[in-house]
Design a protein around this motif. Sequence first.
Motif, PDB file in Angstrom:
ATOM      1  N   TRP A 102      -4.666   2.983  -5.124  1.00  0.00           N
ATOM      2  CA  TRP A 102      -5.386   2.663  -6.355  1.00  0.00           C
ATOM      3  C   TRP A 102      -6.765   2.093  -6.028  1.00  0.00           C
ATOM      4  O   TRP A 102      -7.739   2.385  -6.724  1.00  0.00           O
ATOM      5  N   GLY A 103      -6.869   1.320  -4.956  1.00  0.00           N
ATOM      6  CA  GLY A 103      -8.166   0.791  -4.546  1.00  0.00           C
ATOM      7  C   GLY A 103      -9.092   1.892  -4.063  1.00  0.00           C
ATOM      8  O   GLY A 103     -10.293   1.882  -4.365  1.00  0.00           O
ATOM      9  N   PHE A 104      -8.575   2.863  -3.320  1.00  0.00           N
ATOM     10  CA  PHE A 104      -9.406   3.978  -2.874  1.00  0.00           C
ATOM     11  C   PHE A 104      -9.830   4.837  -4.053  1.00  0.00           C
ATOM     12  O   PHE A 104     -10.890   5.443  -4.034  1.00  0.00           O
ATOM     13  N   THR A 151       0.492   7.960  -8.380  1.00  0.00           N
ATOM     14  CA  THR A 151       1.605   8.316  -9.270  1.00  0.00           C
ATOM     15  C   THR A 151       2.831   8.755  -8.480  1.00  0.00           C
ATOM     16  O   THR A 151       3.957   8.469  -8.886  1.00  0.00           O
ATOM     17  N   THR A 152       2.632   9.418  -7.349  1.00  0.00           N
ATOM     18  CA  THR A 152       3.779   9.793  -6.521  1.00  0.00           C
ATOM     19  C   THR A 152       4.481   8.561  -5.969  1.00  0.00           C
ATOM     20  O   THR A 152       5.717   8.499  -5.941  1.00  0.00           O
ATOM     21  N   LEU A 153       3.701   7.570  -5.549  1.00  0.00           N
ATOM     22  CA  LEU A 153       4.318   6.346  -5.039  1.00  0.00           C
ATOM     23  C   LEU A 153       5.012   5.562  -6.148  1.00  0.00           C
ATOM     24  O   LEU A 153       6.073   4.965  -5.920  1.00  0.00           O
ATOM     25  N   CYS A 205       5.391  -0.040  -2.229  1.00  0.00           N
ATOM     26  CA  CYS A 205       4.772  -1.285  -2.694  1.00  0.00           C
ATOM     27  C   CYS A 205       3.475  -1.585  -1.942  1.00  0.00           C
ATOM     28  O   CYS A 205       2.561  -2.196  -2.490  1.00  0.00           O
ATOM     29  N   VAL A 206       3.385  -1.172  -0.702  1.00  0.00           N
ATOM     30  CA  VAL A 206       2.145  -1.358   0.050  1.00  0.00           C
ATOM     31  C   VAL A 206       1.141  -0.250  -0.288  1.00  0.00           C
ATOM     32  O   VAL A 206      -0.056  -0.497  -0.408  1.00  0.00           O
ATOM     33  N   VAL A 259      13.235   1.096   2.606  1.00  0.00           N
ATOM     34  CA  VAL A 259      12.032   1.515   3.335  1.00  0.00           C
ATOM     35  C   VAL A 259      11.082   2.226   2.376  1.00  0.00           C
ATOM     36  O   VAL A 259       9.866   1.979   2.378  1.00  0.00           O
ATOM     37  N   ALA A 260      11.627   3.085   1.527  1.00  0.00           N
ATOM     38  CA  ALA A 260      10.796   3.779   0.545  1.00  0.00           C
ATOM     39  C   ALA A 260      10.145   2.787  -0.412  1.00  0.00           C
ATOM     40  O   ALA A 260       8.966   2.908  -0.746  1.00  0.00           O
TER      41      ALA A 260
END
Length: 136
Positions: free
Chosen positions: A89-91, A108-110, A82-83, A76-77
Amino acid sequence: MTYDRDDERRAHIERVRRGELRAPAQVPLPERVAPEAEDESSRPEADMSRRPWAAVAGSLALAVLACIPHWVAIFVAVAVACVGVPIAWGFRRITTGREQRMYIAITTTLLLTLALAAASIVIWMNLGVLTIPTLP
């Protein structure tokens, strides 16, 4: 038939040019209903950028979830990260200043979440806590 309409239109335009007919009156523009937008410099600093504590807390909770020794929690993480990475990054590309730094921190956290998920699988399997699921 269209030839007759074109001739009539040309004749009408010519009569307006000669002054035989009045030109159509201009319609006045309506008054502006919406108030003018405030200048960004006149707004207080607190209104310019919302504090992203919920996004940061959610990203950190996701990083913790990636370390729990359970296959579902890890995947799940990974799925959420991945989503979330391309979205954050787009924002980052369409914002500036403090908000841009916030989206970089979330990205970076993701990415850290993805790394922790991969590392936790290896660690938990080496410790014998997790095993590869098999069919009975």
